[in-house]
Design an enzyme around this catalytic site. Structure first.
Site, PDB file in Angstrom:
ATOM      1  N   LYS A   5      20.169  45.155 -50.981  1.00 14.80           N
ATOM      2  CA  LYS A   5      19.246  44.643 -49.954  1.00 14.80           C
ATOM      3  C   LYS A   5      19.391  43.120 -49.835  1.00 14.80           C
ATOM      4  O   LYS A   5      20.500  42.607 -49.970  1.00 14.80           O
ATOM      5  CB  LYS A   5      17.809  45.087 -50.263  1.00 14.80           C
ATOM      6  CG  LYS A   5      17.732  46.602 -50.460  1.00 14.80           C
ATOM      7  CD  LYS A   5      16.341  47.160 -50.491  1.00 14.80           C
ATOM      8  CE  LYS A   5      16.417  48.678 -50.682  1.00 14.80           C
ATOM      9  NZ  LYS A   5      15.104  49.320 -50.651  1.00 14.80           N
TER      10      LYS A   5
ATOM     11  N   ASN B 137      22.278  49.606 -53.589  1.00 14.51           N
ATOM     12  CA  ASN B 137      21.975  48.864 -52.364  1.00 14.51           C
ATOM     13  C   ASN B 137      21.176  47.627 -52.768  1.00 14.51           C
ATOM     14  O   ASN B 137      20.012  47.742 -53.135  1.00 14.51           O
ATOM     15  CB  ASN B 137      21.168  49.787 -51.422  1.00 14.51           C
ATOM     16  CG  ASN B 137      20.593  49.042 -50.229  1.00 14.51           C
ATOM     17  OD1 ASN B 137      20.980  47.910 -49.936  1.00 14.51           O
ATOM     18  ND2 ASN B 137      19.665  49.683 -49.537  1.00 14.51           N
TER      19      ASN B 137
ATOM     20  N   GLY C  73      11.203  52.166 -53.138  1.00 19.76           N
ATOM     21  CA  GLY C  73      10.592  50.940 -53.640  1.00 19.76           C
ATOM     22  C   GLY C  73       9.147  51.118 -54.098  1.00 19.76           C
ATOM     23  O   GLY C  73       8.441  50.149 -54.329  1.00 19.76           O
TER      24      GLY C  73
ATOM     25  N   GLU D  82      14.669  50.950 -43.803  1.00 19.01           N
ATOM     26  CA  GLU D  82      14.196  49.592 -43.488  1.00 19.01           C
ATOM     27  C   GLU D  82      14.749  49.122 -42.140  1.00 19.01           C
ATOM     28  O   GLU D  82      14.099  48.378 -41.415  1.00 19.01           O
ATOM     29  CB  GLU D  82      14.580  48.637 -44.633  1.00 19.01           C
ATOM     30  CG  GLU D  82      13.679  48.868 -45.840  1.00 19.01           C
ATOM     31  CD  GLU D  82      14.329  48.623 -47.191  1.00 19.01           C
ATOM     32  OE1 GLU D  82      15.342  47.914 -47.268  1.00 19.01           O
ATOM     33  OE2 GLU D  82      13.810  49.174 -48.188  1.00 19.01           O
TER      34      GLU D  82
ATOM     35  N   SER E  57      13.516  55.294 -55.557  1.00 16.76           N
ATOM     36  CA  SER E  57      13.062  55.068 -56.930  1.00 16.76           C
ATOM     37  C   SER E  57      13.893  55.814 -57.980  1.00 16.76           C
ATOM     38  O   SER E  57      13.349  56.304 -58.976  1.00 16.76           O
ATOM     39  CB  SER E  57      11.574  55.400 -57.070  1.00 16.76           C
ATOM     40  OG  SER E  57      10.808  54.575 -56.214  1.00 16.76           O
TER      41      SER E  57
ATOM     42  N   GLU F 201      16.627  59.940 -48.206  1.00 19.71           N
ATOM     43  CA  GLU F 201      15.706  59.008 -48.852  1.00 19.71           C
ATOM     44  C   GLU F 201      14.309  59.170 -48.255  1.00 19.71           C
ATOM     45  O   GLU F 201      14.023  58.605 -47.190  1.00 19.71           O
ATOM     46  CB  GLU F 201      16.177  57.567 -48.623  1.00 19.71           C
ATOM     47  CG  GLU F 201      17.567  57.287 -49.151  1.00 19.71           C
ATOM     48  CD  GLU F 201      17.778  55.798 -49.368  1.00 19.71           C
ATOM     49  OE1 GLU F 201      18.024  55.423 -50.512  1.00 19.71           O
ATOM     50  OE2 GLU F 201      17.664  55.025 -48.410  1.00 19.71           O
TER      51      GLU F 201
ATOM     52  N   HIS G  35      19.458  52.904 -42.648  1.00 18.11           N
ATOM     53  CA  HIS G  35      18.504  52.815 -43.757  1.00 18.11           C
ATOM     54  C   HIS G  35      17.082  52.751 -43.181  1.00 18.11           C
ATOM     55  O   HIS G  35      16.862  52.178 -42.116  1.00 18.11           O
ATOM     56  CB  HIS G  35      18.803  51.583 -44.610  1.00 18.11           C
ATOM     57  CG  HIS G  35      18.000  51.549 -45.872  1.00 18.11           C
ATOM     58  ND1 HIS G  35      16.698  51.112 -45.908  1.00 18.11           N
ATOM     59  CD2 HIS G  35      18.303  51.938 -47.131  1.00 18.11           C
ATOM     60  CE1 HIS G  35      16.240  51.231 -47.143  1.00 18.11           C
ATOM     61  NE2 HIS G  35      17.190  51.725 -47.902  1.00 18.11           N
TER      62      HIS G  35
HETATM   63  P1  PGA Z   1      14.688  52.078 -54.351  1.00 15.64           P
HETATM   64  O1  PGA Z   1      15.452  51.918 -52.933  1.00 15.64           O
HETATM   65  O2  PGA Z   1      15.668  52.646 -55.303  1.00 15.64           O
HETATM   66  O3  PGA Z   1      14.255  50.682 -54.699  1.00 15.64           O
HETATM   67  O4  PGA Z   1      13.535  52.989 -54.113  1.00 15.64           O
HETATM   68  C1  PGA Z   1      16.307  52.907 -52.468  1.00 15.64           C
HETATM   69  C2  PGA Z   1      16.905  52.486 -51.150  1.00 15.64           C
HETATM   70  O5  PGA Z   1      16.227  51.785 -50.386  1.00 15.64           O
HETATM   71  O6  PGA Z   1      18.054  52.834 -50.838  1.00 15.64           O
END
Ligand code: PGA
Length: 252
Positions: A13, A11, A175, A99, A214, A169, A97
């Site tokens: 982003k 992803n 992140g 976010e 992560s 997640e 997601h």
């Molecule tokens: P990350 O993000 O691997 O940077 O933790 C995962 C995601 O948001 O799908």
């Protein structure tokens, strides 16, 4: 019972212009053939989708969008529909997601409408769910993911649920560099599988459940070895060819 084919998706982003996206997509395309046991996908920003899909033609690398609206067309300034995403070459769309939930206020009802729109267009949704740190600390993880899962899947028939990919997640692991331990992740995946058995018996063994938060080359093998973890949704570590390819080449 046929084994579930693992699916790993990057992803991206809000990163990568067209040129950068094509370069990274090409690097992934070049290793894709050596990984026949996997489904591999990338989710570039909207602006790079068409160029990336063209570059990946015939490669068997999945092109996914990161979001969509639930209407097909109309006076919805700024929105993009599953129909238009299919038109640019997407086969998968990430929905819900954290976010989107956190920054853009998406709730389970909206996510449910989006899922239905994606399914109607015969695309594959990647449905994200996961608890916040405070919820985990309050012992509410199962309750939260159950509400999110059943809310998102409301009124979707079992035959359609079979095709959905779920991404668990934990928000506190996204992140942050903090991964859930393999045991913490497996515990929730197993709970989700049990919920699927209860509510969508015929789909439960088919549905792939990715872990996200992560994921890196160093921790992916342990996660992928868990019985109910069927892939990964990767953010930060999907932005460079070495780290993403390192993840795709996890030890089996
Ligand atoms: P990350 O993000 O691997 O940077 O933790 C995962 C995601 O948001 O799908």
């Amino acid at each position: 019972m046929e084994k579930r084919k693992p699916i790993i998706v990057g992803n991206w982003k809000l990163y990568k212009n067209i040129q950068e996206a094509i370069e990274l997509a090409t690097a992934i395309k070049n290793v894709r053939q050596s990984l026949p046991h996997l489904e591999v996908g990338i989710a570039p920003p909207f602006t790079a989708l068409h160029a990336v899909a063209k570059r990946l033609e015939g490669s068997n690398v999945i092109v996914a969008a990161q979001n969509c609206y639930f209407e097909e067309k109309g006076a919805f300034t700024g929105e993009v529909s599953p129909m238009l995403l299919a038109d640019v070459g997407c086969t998968h769309i990430i929905i819900g997601h954290s976010e989107r939930r956190q920054i853009f206020g998406e709730d389970d009802a909206l996510i449910n409408r989006k899922l239905k729109a994606v399914i109607k267009q015969k695309l594959t949704p990647i449905l994200c769910i996961g608890e916040h740190l405070a919820q985990r600390e309050a012992g509410q993880t199962f309750e939260v993911v159950e509400r999110q899962l059943l809310g998102a899947l409301k009124d979707i028939p079992t035959e359609q649920v079979r095709r959905i990919v779920i991404a668990y997640e934990p928000v506190w692991a996204i992140g942050t560099g903090k991964t859930a331990s393999t045991a913490q992740a497996q515990e929730v995946h197993q709970f989700l599988r049990k919920l699927l058995v209860e509510h969508y018996r015929d789909a439960a063994e088919r549905v792939r459940i990715q872990y996200g938060g992560s994921v890196k080359p160093e921790n992916v093998s342990g996660l992928m070895a868990q019985p109910d973890i069927d892939g990964a949704l990767v953010g930060g570590a999907s932005l460079g060819p070495d780290s993403f390819i390192g993840i795709l080449r996890y030890e089996r």
